[in-house]
Design a protein around this motif. Structure first.
Motif, PDB file in Angstrom:
ATOM      1  N   PRO A 265     -21.028  -2.099  51.670  1.00  0.00           N
ATOM      2  CA  PRO A 265     -20.228  -2.657  52.760  1.00  0.00           C
ATOM      3  C   PRO A 265     -20.244  -4.181  52.761  1.00  0.00           C
ATOM      4  CG  PRO A 265     -22.314  -1.836  53.588  1.00  0.00           C
ATOM      5  CD  PRO A 265     -22.237  -1.412  52.154  1.00  0.00           C
ATOM      6  N   LEU A 266     -19.187  -4.751  53.317  1.00  0.00           N
ATOM      7  CA  LEU A 266     -19.127  -6.188  53.496  1.00  0.00           C
ATOM      8  C   LEU A 266     -20.064  -6.614  54.628  1.00  0.00           C
ATOM      9  CD1 LEU A 266     -15.247  -6.686  53.361  1.00  0.00           C
ATOM     10  CD2 LEU A 266     -16.879  -7.435  51.599  1.00  0.00           C
ATOM     11  N   PRO A 267     -20.560  -7.837  54.574  1.00  0.00           N
ATOM     12  CA  PRO A 267     -21.337  -8.337  55.711  1.00  0.00           C
ATOM     13  C   PRO A 267     -20.504  -8.296  56.994  1.00  0.00           C
ATOM     14  CG  PRO A 267     -21.539  -9.801  53.816  1.00  0.00           C
ATOM     15  CD  PRO A 267     -20.479  -8.809  53.481  1.00  0.00           C
ATOM     16  N   GLN A 268     -21.151  -8.080  58.101  1.00  0.00           N
ATOM     17  CA  GLN A 268     -20.430  -7.956  59.365  1.00  0.00           C
ATOM     18  C   GLN A 268     -19.630  -9.203  59.690  1.00  0.00           C
ATOM     19  OE1 GLN A 268     -22.953  -6.776  62.581  1.00  0.00           O
ATOM     20  NE2 GLN A 268     -21.276  -6.492  64.032  1.00  0.00           N
ATOM     21  N   SER A 269     -20.139 -10.357  59.264  1.00  0.00           N
ATOM     22  CA  SER A 269     -19.426 -11.605  59.542  1.00  0.00           C
ATOM     23  C   SER A 269     -18.073 -11.658  58.849  1.00  0.00           C
ATOM     24  CB  SER A 269     -20.279 -12.803  59.107  1.00  0.00           C
ATOM     25  OG  SER A 269     -20.570 -12.718  57.710  1.00  0.00           O
ATOM     26  N   LEU A 270     -17.936 -10.904  57.750  1.00  0.00           N
ATOM     27  CA  LEU A 270     -16.661 -10.842  57.045  1.00  0.00           C
ATOM     28  C   LEU A 270     -15.806  -9.670  57.499  1.00  0.00           C
ATOM     29  CD1 LEU A 270     -17.494 -11.663  53.297  1.00  0.00           C
ATOM     30  CD2 LEU A 270     -16.253 -13.081  54.930  1.00  0.00           C
ATOM     31  N   SER A 271     -16.439  -8.534  57.733  1.00  0.00           N
ATOM     32  CA  SER A 271     -15.673  -7.328  58.045  1.00  0.00           C
ATOM     33  C   SER A 271     -15.080  -7.351  59.446  1.00  0.00           C
ATOM     34  CB  SER A 271     -16.556  -6.092  57.875  1.00  0.00           C
ATOM     35  OG  SER A 271     -17.651  -6.123  58.762  1.00  0.00           O
ATOM     36  N   ASP A 272     -15.786  -7.903  60.411  1.00  0.00           N
ATOM     37  CA  ASP A 272     -15.297  -7.871  61.794  1.00  0.00           C
ATOM     38  C   ASP A 272     -13.948  -8.559  61.976  1.00  0.00           C
ATOM     39  OD1 ASP A 272     -17.415  -6.374  62.573  1.00  0.00           O
ATOM     40  OD2 ASP A 272     -18.528  -7.987  63.554  1.00  0.00           O
ATOM     41  N   PRO A 273     -13.739  -9.771  61.425  1.00  0.00           N
ATOM     42  CA  PRO A 273     -12.445 -10.425  61.672  1.00  0.00           C
ATOM     43  C   PRO A 273     -11.245  -9.687  61.088  1.00  0.00           C
ATOM     44  CG  PRO A 273     -14.094 -12.014  60.925  1.00  0.00           C
ATOM     45  CD  PRO A 273     -14.673 -10.654  60.699  1.00  0.00           C
ATOM     46  N   VAL A 274     -11.433  -8.951  59.994  1.00  0.00           N
ATOM     47  CA  VAL A 274     -10.288  -8.330  59.319  1.00  0.00           C
ATOM     48  C   VAL A 274     -10.303  -6.809  59.421  1.00  0.00           C
ATOM     49  CG1 VAL A 274     -10.087 -10.245  57.683  1.00  0.00           C
ATOM     50  CG2 VAL A 274     -11.511  -8.270  57.106  1.00  0.00           C
ATOM     51  N   ARG A 275     -11.258  -6.246  60.138  1.00  0.00           N
ATOM     52  CA  ARG A 275     -11.384  -4.791  60.179  1.00  0.00           C
ATOM     53  C   ARG A 275     -10.097  -4.098  60.631  1.00  0.00           C
ATOM     54  NH1 ARG A 275     -15.300  -0.734  60.609  1.00  0.00           N
ATOM     55  NH2 ARG A 275     -16.927  -2.297  60.257  1.00  0.00           N
ATOM     56  N   PRO A 276      -9.516  -4.457  61.793  1.00  0.00           N
ATOM     57  CA  PRO A 276      -8.318  -3.727  62.242  1.00  0.00           C
ATOM     58  C   PRO A 276      -7.159  -3.815  61.242  1.00  0.00           C
ATOM     59  CG  PRO A 276      -9.240  -5.024  64.025  1.00  0.00           C
ATOM     60  CD  PRO A 276      -9.929  -5.473  62.780  1.00  0.00           C
ATOM     61  N   SER A 277      -6.924  -5.019  60.718  1.00  0.00           N
ATOM     62  CA  SER A 277      -5.787  -5.176  59.808  1.00  0.00           C
ATOM     63  C   SER A 277      -6.052  -4.502  58.467  1.00  0.00           C
ATOM     64  CB  SER A 277      -5.480  -6.660  59.594  1.00  0.00           C
ATOM     65  OG  SER A 277      -6.628  -7.339  59.114  1.00  0.00           O
ATOM     66  N   LEU A 278      -7.289  -4.533  57.965  1.00  0.00           N
ATOM     67  CA  LEU A 278      -7.601  -3.878  56.701  1.00  0.00           C
ATOM     68  C   LEU A 278      -7.521  -2.360  56.847  1.00  0.00           C
ATOM     69  CD1 LEU A 278      -8.429  -4.087  53.769  1.00  0.00           C
ATOM     70  CD2 LEU A 278     -10.826  -4.234  54.490  1.00  0.00           C
ATOM     71  N   GLN A 279      -8.014  -1.833  57.950  1.00  0.00           N
ATOM     72  CA  GLN A 279      -7.915  -0.392  58.193  1.00  0.00           C
ATOM     73  C   GLN A 279      -6.459   0.049  58.284  1.00  0.00           C
ATOM     74  OE1 GLN A 279     -10.349   0.005  61.741  1.00  0.00           O
ATOM     75  NE2 GLN A 279     -12.061   0.868  60.570  1.00  0.00           N
ATOM     76  N   ALA A 326       8.696   0.286  55.027  1.00  0.00           N
ATOM     77  CA  ALA A 326       8.643  -0.844  55.957  1.00  0.00           C
ATOM     78  C   ALA A 326       7.275  -0.943  56.610  1.00  0.00           C
ATOM     79  CB  ALA A 326       9.734  -0.688  57.016  1.00  0.00           C
ATOM     80  N   GLY A 327       6.677   0.195  56.927  1.00  0.00           N
ATOM     81  CA  GLY A 327       5.351   0.186  57.535  1.00  0.00           C
ATOM     82  C   GLY A 327       4.306  -0.370  56.590  1.00  0.00           C
ATOM     83  N   VAL A 328       4.396  -0.037  55.313  1.00  0.00           N
ATOM     84  CA  VAL A 328       3.457  -0.576  54.325  1.00  0.00           C
ATOM     85  C   VAL A 328       3.615  -2.085  54.225  1.00  0.00           C
ATOM     86  CG1 VAL A 328       2.952  -0.680  51.854  1.00  0.00           C
ATOM     87  CG2 VAL A 328       3.221   1.526  52.980  1.00  0.00           C
ATOM     88  N   ALA A 329       4.852  -2.551  54.088  1.00  0.00           N
ATOM     89  CA  ALA A 329       5.085  -3.986  53.976  1.00  0.00           C
ATOM     90  C   ALA A 329       4.554  -4.732  55.191  1.00  0.00           C
ATOM     91  CB  ALA A 329       6.580  -4.252  53.788  1.00  0.00           C
ATOM     92  N   ALA A 330       4.798  -4.174  56.372  1.00  0.00           N
ATOM     93  CA  ALA A 330       4.337  -4.828  57.588  1.00  0.00           C
ATOM     94  C   ALA A 330       2.814  -4.844  57.670  1.00  0.00           C
ATOM     95  CB  ALA A 330       4.918  -4.122  58.815  1.00  0.00           C
ATOM     96  N   ALA A 331       2.169  -3.746  57.309  1.00  0.00           N
ATOM     97  CA  ALA A 331       0.710  -3.666  57.380  1.00  0.00           C
ATOM     98  C   ALA A 331       0.054  -4.626  56.398  1.00  0.00           C
ATOM     99  CB  ALA A 331       0.253  -2.234  57.114  1.00  0.00           C
ATOM    100  N   VAL A 332       0.585  -4.701  55.174  1.00  0.00           N
ATOM    101  CA  VAL A 332       0.009  -5.614  54.188  1.00  0.00           C
ATOM    102  C   VAL A 332       0.262  -7.057  54.574  1.00  0.00           C
ATOM    103  CG1 VAL A 332       0.122  -6.334  51.773  1.00  0.00           C
ATOM    104  CG2 VAL A 332       0.152  -3.914  52.341  1.00  0.00           C
ATOM    105  N   ALA A 333       1.471  -7.339  55.093  1.00  0.00           N
ATOM    106  CA  ALA A 333       1.761  -8.704  55.552  1.00  0.00           C
ATOM    107  C   ALA A 333       0.833  -9.096  56.703  1.00  0.00           C
ATOM    108  CB  ALA A 333       3.218  -8.804  55.984  1.00  0.00           C
ATOM    109  N   ALA A 334       0.563  -8.156  57.611  1.00  0.00           N
ATOM    110  CA  ALA A 334      -0.356  -8.437  58.720  1.00  0.00           C
ATOM    111  C   ALA A 334      -1.765  -8.716  58.205  1.00  0.00           C
ATOM    112  CB  ALA A 334      -0.366  -7.262  59.694  1.00  0.00           C
ATOM    113  N   LEU A 335      -2.177  -7.986  57.165  1.00  0.00           N
ATOM    114  CA  LEU A 335      -3.501  -8.217  56.584  1.00  0.00           C
ATOM    115  C   LEU A 335      -3.582  -9.611  55.968  1.00  0.00           C
ATOM    116  CD1 LEU A 335      -6.297  -7.334  55.632  1.00  0.00           C
ATOM    117  CD2 LEU A 335      -5.197  -6.223  53.667  1.00  0.00           C
ATOM    118  N   GLU A 336      -2.540 -10.011  55.236  1.00  0.00           N
ATOM    119  CA  GLU A 336      -2.538 -11.351  54.645  1.00  0.00           C
ATOM    120  C   GLU A 336      -2.564 -12.421  55.734  1.00  0.00           C
ATOM    121  OE1 GLU A 336      -0.182 -11.901  50.807  1.00  0.00           O
ATOM    122  OE2 GLU A 336       0.948 -10.286  51.787  1.00  0.00           O
ATOM    123  N   ALA A 337      -1.769 -12.216  56.778  1.00  0.00           N
ATOM    124  CA  ALA A 337      -1.734 -13.196  57.867  1.00  0.00           C
ATOM    125  C   ALA A 337      -3.082 -13.292  58.567  1.00  0.00           C
ATOM    126  CB  ALA A 337      -0.638 -12.819  58.869  1.00  0.00           C
TER     127      ALA A 337
END
Length: 387
Positions: A265-279, A326-337
């Motif tokens: 697993p990633l350290p919590q300091s890294l995983s917490d900020p991006v968890r919702p968008s990565l999931q 469209a959902g994939v594109a939006a989800a990946v774009a949200a992760l990058e943002a």
């Protein structure tokens, strides 16, 4: 990822694969080929008509392309072995010692040929049959010609039955293999996301899914070869399916990039900020994989309009794929943002190795999305070519 129905969870038992109509059709084709070859051999009073019957049964395969391949291989091996066998039998004459010597040389030569070119694997058998069929070697030329004719007859009968009795094109069998590989990629994506964020990756399940993807893609490659033989023999006008299999393999390789950094697993300091968008991105990618797999698995063959969208059902499928894309594109774009925002805010603070793993995982998600987009576009091209 649901396990195949035929794979038992009991470590001491393995159930039989499910029976379907494809198995019955293959059995009917093989039986018809055997009876027809026997009838022709009996009518022509062939001395060793069973060679025609055996050849007819062996030529009948699960697809027309596979039948053509087996017939060509048997024909090549028979002709090569027949020529060599006849020549050696005529040289040996009635001499038993010379027969043994030349039989050894002929078998060795044709076995080496078969090892170098598997399409000649019947050549050693034909040499032995021709040289030993008539102990007196009085008419080796006639004996060789009879063997060639009988095996050729069986090959022609087998191809005829494959073509006219419940014919099955290779593409009908290819796309389900590709779909299974894409389903494995979907499950691997979910395993990778769980491993990165929660540390719950299951190595045994990952190995099983990778083995499934590898095996099914190899099977798809074989079907691509069979489909090419059908096209070369003008037995099919379906578009080339090789690009679909190549895209499935690229998709799998992109998923493997994610798996390589998900073993812990990633350290919590890294995983917490991006968890919702990565999931969300992983979930959208996995869903898109399964949508495309289902479309491949349940669509019609290209020879009759593979994946062709017709009527209300076709429109519903198009709309579903469009929304999923469209959902994939939006989800990946949200992760990058979210990655950009968290980086600018200084939230992504950790050791260099962990930060590299996170960026590798995000890059892998982007590559998976691009591969899925190309795969979807390729499927649309099949629609347009077979509309």
């Amino acid at each position: 990822m649901q396990k195949p129905r035929w794979l038992s969870t009991d470590r001491f038992s393995l159930s039989w694969p499910p029976f379907d109509m494809a198995h019955l059709r293959l059995a009917v084709r093989a039986t018809s080929a055997a009876l027809l070859a026997y009838g022709i051999a009996w009518a022509l009073d062939l001395p060793k008509g069973y060679w025609a019957v055996l050849s007819a049964i062996l030529v009948v395969q699960s697809s027309l392309g596979a039948s053509v391949a087996v017939a060509l291989d048997r024909g090549a091996g028979t002709v090569a072995g027949g020529i060599i066998g006849v020549a050696l039998a005529m040289l040996a004459g009635p001499s038993q010692n010379l027969t043994v010597l030349l039989l050894t040389i002929g078998t060795l030569a044709t076995a080496l040929l078969a090892a170098y070119r598997p399409s000649f694997k019947l050549a050693p058998v034909t040499v032995v049959v021709v040289m030993l069929a008539d102990p007196t070697h009085a008419q080796p030329l006639i004996s060789g010609l009879q063997r060639v004719f009988e095996i050729t007859l069986g090959g022609v009968v087998g191809i005829g039955c494959a073509l006219f009795i419940f014919p099955t094109r290779a593409l009908l069998l290819l796309f389900p293999h590709a779909a299974d590989a894409i389903d494995a990629c979907a499950a691997l994506l979910e395993q990778g996301g769980s491993g990165l964020l929660d540390g719950t990756l299951d190595p045994a399940e990952v190995d099983r899914l990778n083995a499934q993807a590898r095996t099914t893609l190899r099977a798809a490659d074989l079907r691509v070869g069979e489909a090419l033989r059908e096209r070369a023999g003008r037995l099919s006008s379906a578009p080339d399916a090789a690009p679909v299999v190549r895209l499935c393999r690229r998709l799998w390789h992109s998923v493997i990039i994610l798996m390589r950094v998900a073993d812990q697993p990633l350290p919590q300091s890294l995983s917490d900020p991006v968890r919702p968008s990565l999931q969300a991105a992983v979930a959208a990618l996995a869903m898109e994989c399964r949508d495309l797999a289902e479309s491949l698995r349940t669509g019609k063959a290209p020879t009759t309009g593979m994946l062709a969208a017709t009527g209300a059902e076709g429109l519903a499928q198009d709309e579903r794929l469009s929304r999923a894309g469209a959902g994939v594109a939006a989800a990946v774009a949200a992760l990058e943002a979210e990655m950009d925002r968290a980086g600018a805010a200084g939230l992504l603070r950790s050791d260099g190795a962990s930060l590299t793993r996170l960026y590798t995982a995000v890059s892998a998600c982007i590559q998976v999305a691009e591969n899925l987009n190309e795969l979807s576009a390729q499927m649309e091209s099949y629609r347009s070519e077979n509309a």
